[in-house]
Design a protein around this motif. Structure first.
Motif, PDB file in Angstrom:
ATOM      1  N   GLU B  82       0.834  -1.193   0.000  1.00 50.50           N
ATOM      2  CA  GLU B  82       0.000   0.000   0.000  1.00 50.50           C
ATOM      3  C   GLU B  82       0.865   1.238   0.000  1.00 50.50           C
ATOM      4  OE1 GLU B  82      -3.137   0.484   2.890  1.00 50.50           O
ATOM      5  OE2 GLU B  82      -3.744  -1.574   2.438  1.00 50.50           O
ATOM      6  N   GLY B  83       0.533   2.198  -0.864  1.00 48.68           N
ATOM      7  CA  GLY B  83       1.273   3.453  -0.861  1.00 48.68           C
ATOM      8  C   GLY B  83       0.856   4.273   0.345  1.00 48.68           C
ATOM      9  N   ASP B  84       1.800   5.027   0.920  1.00 46.76           N
ATOM     10  CA  ASP B  84       1.413   5.868   2.054  1.00 46.76           C
ATOM     11  C   ASP B  84       1.099   7.280   1.580  1.00 46.76           C
ATOM     12  OD1 ASP B  84       3.924   6.762   1.408  1.00 46.76           O
ATOM     13  OD2 ASP B  84       4.854   6.258   3.326  1.00 46.76           O
ATOM     14  N   GLY B  85       1.171   7.489   0.253  1.00 49.24           N
ATOM     15  CA  GLY B  85       0.834   8.798  -0.293  1.00 49.24           C
ATOM     16  C   GLY B  85       1.957   9.808  -0.198  1.00 49.24           C
ATOM     17  N   THR B  86       2.823   9.642   0.793  1.00 53.03           N
ATOM     18  CA  THR B  86       3.865  10.645   1.006  1.00 53.03           C
ATOM     19  C   THR B  86       5.260  10.127   0.658  1.00 53.03           C
ATOM     20  OG1 THR B  86       4.212   9.869   3.258  1.00 53.03           O
ATOM     21  CG2 THR B  86       2.620  11.639   2.960  1.00 53.03           C
ATOM     22  N   GLY B  87       5.433   8.824   0.676  1.00 52.50           N
ATOM     23  CA  GLY B  87       6.773   8.260   0.471  1.00 52.50           C
ATOM     24  C   GLY B  87       7.624   8.361   1.725  1.00 52.50           C
ATOM     25  N   ASP B  88       7.037   8.857   2.807  1.00 51.34           N
ATOM     26  CA  ASP B  88       7.829   9.022   4.037  1.00 51.34           C
ATOM     27  C   ASP B  88       8.407   7.695   4.515  1.00 51.34           C
ATOM     28  OD1 ASP B  88       7.437  11.708   4.098  1.00 51.34           O
ATOM     29  OD2 ASP B  88       5.803  11.676   5.564  1.00 51.34           O
ATOM     30  N   GLY B  89       7.629   6.632   4.376  1.00 52.97           N
ATOM     31  CA  GLY B  89       8.091   5.320   4.823  1.00 52.97           C
ATOM     32  C   GLY B  89       9.363   4.919   4.080  1.00 52.97           C
ATOM     33  N   ALA B  90       9.344   5.080   2.754  1.00 53.79           N
ATOM     34  CA  ALA B  90      10.524   4.720   1.956  1.00 53.79           C
ATOM     35  C   ALA B  90      11.681   5.662   2.285  1.00 53.79           C
ATOM     36  CB  ALA B  90      10.194   4.785   0.470  1.00 53.79           C
ATOM     37  N   ALA B  91      11.353   6.944   2.419  1.00 54.76           N
ATOM     38  CA  ALA B  91      12.415   7.925   2.700  1.00 54.76           C
ATOM     39  C   ALA B  91      13.103   7.614   4.023  1.00 54.76           C
ATOM     40  CB  ALA B  91      11.842   9.340   2.725  1.00 54.76           C
ATOM     41  N   MET B  92      12.301   7.192   5.015  1.00 50.71           N
ATOM     42  CA  MET B  92      12.884   6.893   6.324  1.00 50.71           C
ATOM     43  C   MET B  92      13.834   5.701   6.251  1.00 50.71           C
ATOM     44  SD  MET B  92      10.181   7.579   9.347  1.00 50.71           S
ATOM     45  CE  MET B  92       8.594   7.314   8.644  1.00 50.71           C
ATOM     46  N   GLN B  93      13.618   4.812   5.257  1.00 52.44           N
ATOM     47  CA  GLN B  93      14.538   3.684   5.115  1.00 52.44           C
ATOM     48  C   GLN B  93      15.740   4.051   4.256  1.00 52.44           C
ATOM     49  OE1 GLN B  93      12.130   0.241   3.971  1.00 52.44           O
ATOM     50  NE2 GLN B  93      11.847  -0.078   6.151  1.00 52.44           N
ATOM     51  N   LEU B  94      15.493   4.865   3.220  1.00 50.55           N
ATOM     52  CA  LEU B  94      16.577   5.146   2.274  1.00 50.55           C
ATOM     53  C   LEU B  94      17.571   6.174   2.803  1.00 50.55           C
ATOM     54  CD1 LEU B  94      14.511   5.131  -1.039  1.00 50.55           C
ATOM     55  CD2 LEU B  94      16.174   3.431  -0.294  1.00 50.55           C
ATOM     56  N   ILE B  95      17.108   7.166   3.545  1.00 48.83           N
ATOM     57  CA  ILE B  95      18.018   8.222   4.010  1.00 48.83           C
ATOM     58  C   ILE B  95      19.134   7.653   4.902  1.00 48.83           C
ATOM     59  CG2 ILE B  95      18.191  10.357   5.371  1.00 48.83           C
ATOM     60  CD1 ILE B  95      15.410  11.088   4.132  1.00 48.83           C
ATOM     61  N   PRO B  96      18.814   6.801   5.885  1.00 48.57           N
ATOM     62  CA  PRO B  96      19.928   6.215   6.654  1.00 48.57           C
ATOM     63  C   PRO B  96      20.886   5.392   5.785  1.00 48.57           C
ATOM     64  CG  PRO B  96      17.873   5.939   7.844  1.00 48.57           C
ATOM     65  CD  PRO B  96      17.520   6.448   6.474  1.00 48.57           C
ATOM     66  N   ILE B  97      20.358   4.724   4.740  1.00 50.56           N
ATOM     67  CA  ILE B  97      21.231   3.955   3.840  1.00 50.56           C
ATOM     68  C   ILE B  97      22.218   4.896   3.155  1.00 50.56           C
ATOM     69  CG2 ILE B  97      21.299   2.628   1.683  1.00 50.56           C
ATOM     70  CD1 ILE B  97      18.695   1.327   2.434  1.00 50.56           C
ATOM     71  N   ILE B  98      21.672   5.993   2.612  1.00 49.02           N
ATOM     72  CA  ILE B  98      22.518   6.951   1.896  1.00 49.02           C
ATOM     73  C   ILE B  98      23.583   7.505   2.838  1.00 49.02           C
ATOM     74  CG2 ILE B  98      22.554   9.183   0.698  1.00 49.02           C
ATOM     75  CD1 ILE B  98      19.575   8.572  -0.088  1.00 49.02           C
ATOM     76  N   GLU B  99      23.146   7.924   4.002  1.00 50.67           N
ATOM     77  CA  GLU B  99      24.087   8.581   4.922  1.00 50.67           C
ATOM     78  C   GLU B  99      25.142   7.602   5.436  1.00 50.67           C
ATOM     79  OE1 GLU B  99      24.333  11.745   5.186  1.00 50.67           O
ATOM     80  OE2 GLU B  99      22.561  12.035   3.941  1.00 50.67           O
ATOM     81  N   LEU B 100      24.735   6.380   5.766  1.00 46.21           N
ATOM     82  CA  LEU B 100      25.711   5.393   6.233  1.00 46.21           C
ATOM     83  C   LEU B 100      26.725   5.067   5.142  1.00 46.21           C
ATOM     84  CD1 LEU B 100      23.658   2.772   8.292  1.00 46.21           C
ATOM     85  CD2 LEU B 100      25.600   4.085   9.130  1.00 46.21           C
ATOM     86  N   CYS B 101      26.255   5.022   3.884  1.00 44.83           N
ATOM     87  CA  CYS B 101      27.152   4.651   2.791  1.00 44.83           C
ATOM     88  C   CYS B 101      28.205   5.716   2.517  1.00 44.83           C
ATOM     89  CB  CYS B 101      26.374   4.337   1.519  1.00 44.83           C
ATOM     90  SG  CYS B 101      25.780   2.657   1.527  1.00 44.83           S
ATOM     91  N   ARG B 102      27.958   6.924   2.983  1.00 43.48           N
ATOM     92  CA  ARG B 102      28.996   7.947   2.824  1.00 43.48           C
ATOM     93  C   ARG B 102      30.244   7.549   3.610  1.00 43.48           C
ATOM     94  NH1 ARG B 102      27.091  13.277   1.651  1.00 43.48           N
ATOM     95  NH2 ARG B 102      28.549  14.066   3.181  1.00 43.48           N
ATOM     96  N   TYR B 103      30.067   6.766   4.657  1.00 40.49           N
ATOM     97  CA  TYR B 103      31.205   6.378   5.485  1.00 40.49           C
ATOM     98  C   TYR B 103      31.469   4.884   5.470  1.00 40.49           C
ATOM     99  CZ  TYR B 103      31.385  11.092   7.159  1.00 40.49           C
ATOM    100  OH  TYR B 103      31.519  12.446   7.193  1.00 40.49           O
ATOM    101  N   CYS B 104      30.392   4.104   5.447  1.00 45.04           N
ATOM    102  CA  CYS B 104      30.560   2.701   5.767  1.00 45.04           C
ATOM    103  C   CYS B 104      29.540   1.821   5.032  1.00 45.04           C
ATOM    104  CB  CYS B 104      30.368   2.586   7.278  1.00 45.04           C
ATOM    105  SG  CYS B 104      31.249   1.242   7.993  1.00 45.04           S
ATOM    106  N   PRO B 105      29.723   1.622   3.706  1.00 44.30           N
ATOM    107  CA  PRO B 105      28.746   0.815   2.956  1.00 44.30           C
ATOM    108  C   PRO B 105      28.583  -0.599   3.525  1.00 44.30           C
ATOM    109  CG  PRO B 105      30.210   1.979   1.454  1.00 44.30           C
ATOM    110  CD  PRO B 105      30.781   2.175   2.830  1.00 44.30           C
ATOM    111  N   GLY B 106      29.593  -1.111   4.176  1.00 47.38           N
ATOM    112  CA  GLY B 106      29.487  -2.457   4.740  1.00 47.38           C
ATOM    113  C   GLY B 106      28.391  -2.550   5.781  1.00 47.38           C
ATOM    114  N   MET B 107      28.237  -1.503   6.573  1.00 48.03           N
ATOM    115  CA  MET B 107      27.198  -1.539   7.604  1.00 48.03           C
ATOM    116  C   MET B 107      25.817  -1.662   6.970  1.00 48.03           C
ATOM    117  SD  MET B 107      28.441   1.146  10.492  1.00 48.03           S
ATOM    118  CE  MET B 107      27.123   0.716  11.602  1.00 48.03           C
ATOM    119  N   VAL B 108      25.658  -0.999   5.822  1.00 48.72           N
ATOM    120  CA  VAL B 108      24.366  -1.060   5.131  1.00 48.72           C
ATOM    121  C   VAL B 108      24.122  -2.468   4.601  1.00 48.72           C
ATOM    122  CG1 VAL B 108      23.068  -0.193   3.154  1.00 48.72           C
ATOM    123  CG2 VAL B 108      24.407   1.376   4.564  1.00 48.72           C
TER     124      VAL B 108
END
Ligand SMILES: Cc1cc2nc3c(=O)[nH]c(=O)nc-3n(C[C@H](O)[C@H](O)[C@H](O)COP(=O)(O)OP(=O)(O)OC[C@H]3O[C@@H](n4cnc5c(N)ncnc54)[C@H](O)[C@@H]3O)c2cc1C
Lengths: 260, 415
Positions: B82-108
């Protein structure tokens, strides 16, 4: 119990700072901003009092549109509502002008406690908090490192020169200007950040607060004359050689200068 | 969606602060010591309330699955995203991935395999009881998961060459086989083991694919020590050996239904997992590229040769420009992922493959060029681009190699 926290948005500690065209401040365009580090401790202290009992935490800030993000962050961490003074007339105010705006809000809110940071990372004046207290006729303590007894009168520990501490008791309402390190500042949770979207931010002008004629460059008694990079100093001496040589010459220098 | 919302930027800021305070000080140990990433990841989950969000998502999914099992709603309805209409759910998962990968892709990688692959496999294929038994702990990171398909003799052709087998003995299955390159393998508490049903007389390629859930310490299961590898040091990778591991029907994901399914269905289900994995790679690549670009621009301004910052030279400018093009493309791909999720849609298999192919290549190219901008310093471990260049390379290998993505894209185009 109601607590007002005053916070300022300042350039991010990682930001590259350049002096602006007329040499009176830094270039603010395209700069990243964050909440003044001292103020994050002030907010945390207020939130801890709220967590320990019943309290409403109101965050207050002055500045352009970008300040909304600082207020939303504070709301995301757990503050209940915000007051944002967004008014170009306030630009160019000196510390007293800023204190008058904040004091007007404090008077309107009539809280039991006002918490601020000891100083701002950019201005470094430490003038605004005692001024607010004076304008609101409340006792204040600066450089606070510990707060106890949030319900009756407050007992606070202040940091003095040379690491000494002073313990003072203040009746409420009062103002505390806190030092960094008095607590461990929390992170906003993802849910908290999402919930902050719905919390109210009340936008006001200086005129709304009845201080329209007391703020801005016109009313300021202190004016920023010049901001500049100090010229690179001379006379530094580089000690060379092996580690032992360097340590030896350093010891001689220290003795020569009578520092030991 | 054309930019991150104010909330998204706040999430980014607060995650950046966490990384500055909790990840960067341990980077040396994660990279060159033997510090497994799990405690820091769990701290991140606790700090940002991610476990609680995972628990809420879990409750919703289980409620639907229970309705479907009771026949109150159709099966497809329960599976529908189901779409949440805002994409907030996906954004909340993707933003930590992006930020962690700036330093430590292995953790992701360690995190993604545990919650994304292993957790999702249990939630996608398990019965309600199985979801409850293993799913929740995986999604909250209370348990570390591993998802094991690759074998010494079967990689890209994962199903065709697969030797791992499940032999039926009365009510039990006897599992045998060995798996390699398994992320979290050395430490995993919960393992999804993928194998073929021993079906005498049926050609190996046509045998049913089954998913079993194993747990650390089960008799017959050996988890190797972490393998030494080129990069991604913060993500432990290992081998698994199974010798006559006996399990009941309760450990077969989907239970009896999995045995009734046709041969192709198990493969189809694994494909859904690949697809999700592939879209996460774009976010990983974005983090690597953002950081490499940022560091390269800084160095190009500072480093002086022939009395000029090297950024004045056109050959260096071309590198920076190409990095920026890659950054913009990846950013837009990530926005598309968020937007699709807002609307409850997902990419076609071909599209997800194209995105993974581009993202992996862009990350490797940008990271290698960042090393080049840094010259000798770029080759030294002290300058972070060295690690990112080694880490980026894996994006072209796992979750389907570049060549396999190309095959999937072409098949989609030519179908
Ligand atoms: C760090 C890391 C973590 C991993 N984590 C996991 C995990 O958690 N779980 C898991 O199950 N697996 C995992 N893997 C395994 C990974 O998915 C495989 O390595 C990958 O699928 C490639 O398989 P392979 O290594 O056997 O290479 P091969 O399939 O042997 O490929 C060798 C080369 O041949 C090419 N090739 C193969 N077939 C074709 C073809 N038809 N056309 C053209 N070229 C072809 C490939 O693209 C490649 O260049 C991990 C791998 C790594 C490196």
């Amino acid at each position: 119990m109601k607590i007002v926290v005053c916070l300022k948005q300042v350039p991010h500690s990682d930001a590259r700072l350049d002096i602006n065209g007329d040499g009176t401040w830094i270039q603010e365009d395209n700069l990243k901003f964050e909440i003044n580090s001292y103020d994050t401790y002030a907010l945390e202290e207020a939130l801890r009092i709220k967590d320990a009992g019943e309290a409403e935490v109101v965050v207050v800030s002055i500045g352009p549109d970008r300040v909304t993000q600082a207020l939303r962050t504070a709301l995301g961490m757990g503050a209940d509502r915000a007051v944002h003074v967004n008014d170009s007339a306030v630009e160019g105010s000196d510390a007293l002008g800023i204190a008058k705006v904040l004091a007007a809000i404090v008077k309107a809110e009539s809280p039991d406690l006002v918490v601020t940071g000891l100083m701002s990372d950019d201005g470094n004046f430490s003038a605004v908090p005692p001024m607010i207290a004076e304008l609101c006729d409340m006792p204040s303590a600066t450089s606070v490192l510990k707060v106890d007894g949030a319900n009756g009168s407050l007992t606070v520990e202040r940091e003095l020169e040379g690491g000494a501490m002073e313990v003072v008791e203040l009746p409420k309402p009062c103002l505390l200007a806190v030092q960094t390190g008095l607590n461990q500042v929390r992170y906003a949770s993802l849910k908290g950040i999402m919930a902050a979207k719905k919390k109210p931010i009340d936008v006001k002008t200086a005129a709304d607060l009845g201080v329209g004629d007391q703020v801005g460059a016109g009313a300021a008694k202190v004016r920023m004359e010049k901001v500049y990079q100090p010229p690179k100093g001379e006379g530094a001496e580089l000690l060379e050689g092996s580690t032992d040589d360097v340590v030896g010459s350093l010891m001689n220098k220290v003795k020569e200068l009578g520092l030991l | 969606m054309i930019e991150w919302s104010e909330q998204h930027q706040m999430i980014r800021d607060v995650v950046q602060r966490f990384i500055r305070e909790e990840v960067v000080p341990h980077l040396e140990d994660l990279e060159h010591g033997d510090l497994p990433p799990y405690d820091i990841l769990r701290k991140m989950f606790a700090t940002f309330g991610m476990s609680e969000l995972a628990r809420q998502r879990f409750d919703r999914q289980v409620a639907k699955a229970e309705q479907a099992e009771a026949g109150e709603i159709p099966k497809e309805e329960a599976r529908k995203r189901e779409g949440d209409g805002t994409g907030d759910g996906a954004a909340m998962q993707l933003i930590p991935i992006i930020e962690l990968c700036r330093y430590c892709p292995g953790m992701v990688t360690a995190l993604g395999v545990s919650t994304g692959l292993t957790g999702a496999a249990v939630m996608g294929k398990g019965t309600v009881a199985q979801k409850k038994r293993w799913g929740l702990d995986l999604l909250t990171l209370d348990k570390i998961g591993a998802w094991a398909i690759t074998e010494p003799g079967s990689g890209s052709d994962a199903f065709g060459g697969m030797k791992s087998s499940a032999r039926r003995e009365g009510d039990e299955f006897v599992l045998n086989g060995s798996k390699t390159f398994i992320t979290n393998g050395p430490y995993a508490d919960t393992i999804v083991f993928i194998c073929k049903l021993d079906e005498p007389g049926v050609d190996s390629r046509d045998r049913k694919i089954l998913h079993f859930v194993l747990e650390k310490g089960m008799p017959g299961l050996t988890q190797s020590k972490p393998m030494k590898k080129m990069g991604l040091h913060s993500s432990p990778t290992g081998e698994l050996f199974l010798q006559d591991v006996r399990v009941g029907m309760d450990r077969l994901l989907g239970e009896e239904k999995a045995l009734e399914s046709k041969a192709g269905e198990g493969r189809q289900a694994s494909k859904a997992t690949f697809q999700m994995e592939r879209s996460g790679v774009a976010a990983m690549a974005l983090g690597i590229v953002e950081r490499c670009l940022e560091l390269s621009v800084k160095y190009a301004k500072e480093r002086v040769q022939w009395d000029q910052p090297i950024g004045e030279y056109q050959l260096i400018q071309e590198k920076l420009a190409r990095m920026e093009v890659a950054r913009m493309n990846l950013q837009n791909l990530v926005f598309r992922t968020v937007e699709l999720s807002a609307q409850g849609k997902s990419m076609s298999f071909g599209e997800a493959s194209a995105m993974k192919l581009y993202a992996a290549r862009a990350a490797v190219e940008v990271a290698m060029e960042a090393v080049q901008v840094y010259g000798g310093n770029g080759y030294m471990a002290e300058y972070h681009v060295e690690q990112l260049a080694r880490d980026a390379k894996v994006l072209q290998i796992y979750a389907g190699t570049d060549e396999i993505q190309i095959r999937a894209i072409a098949r989609d185009l030519l179908a």
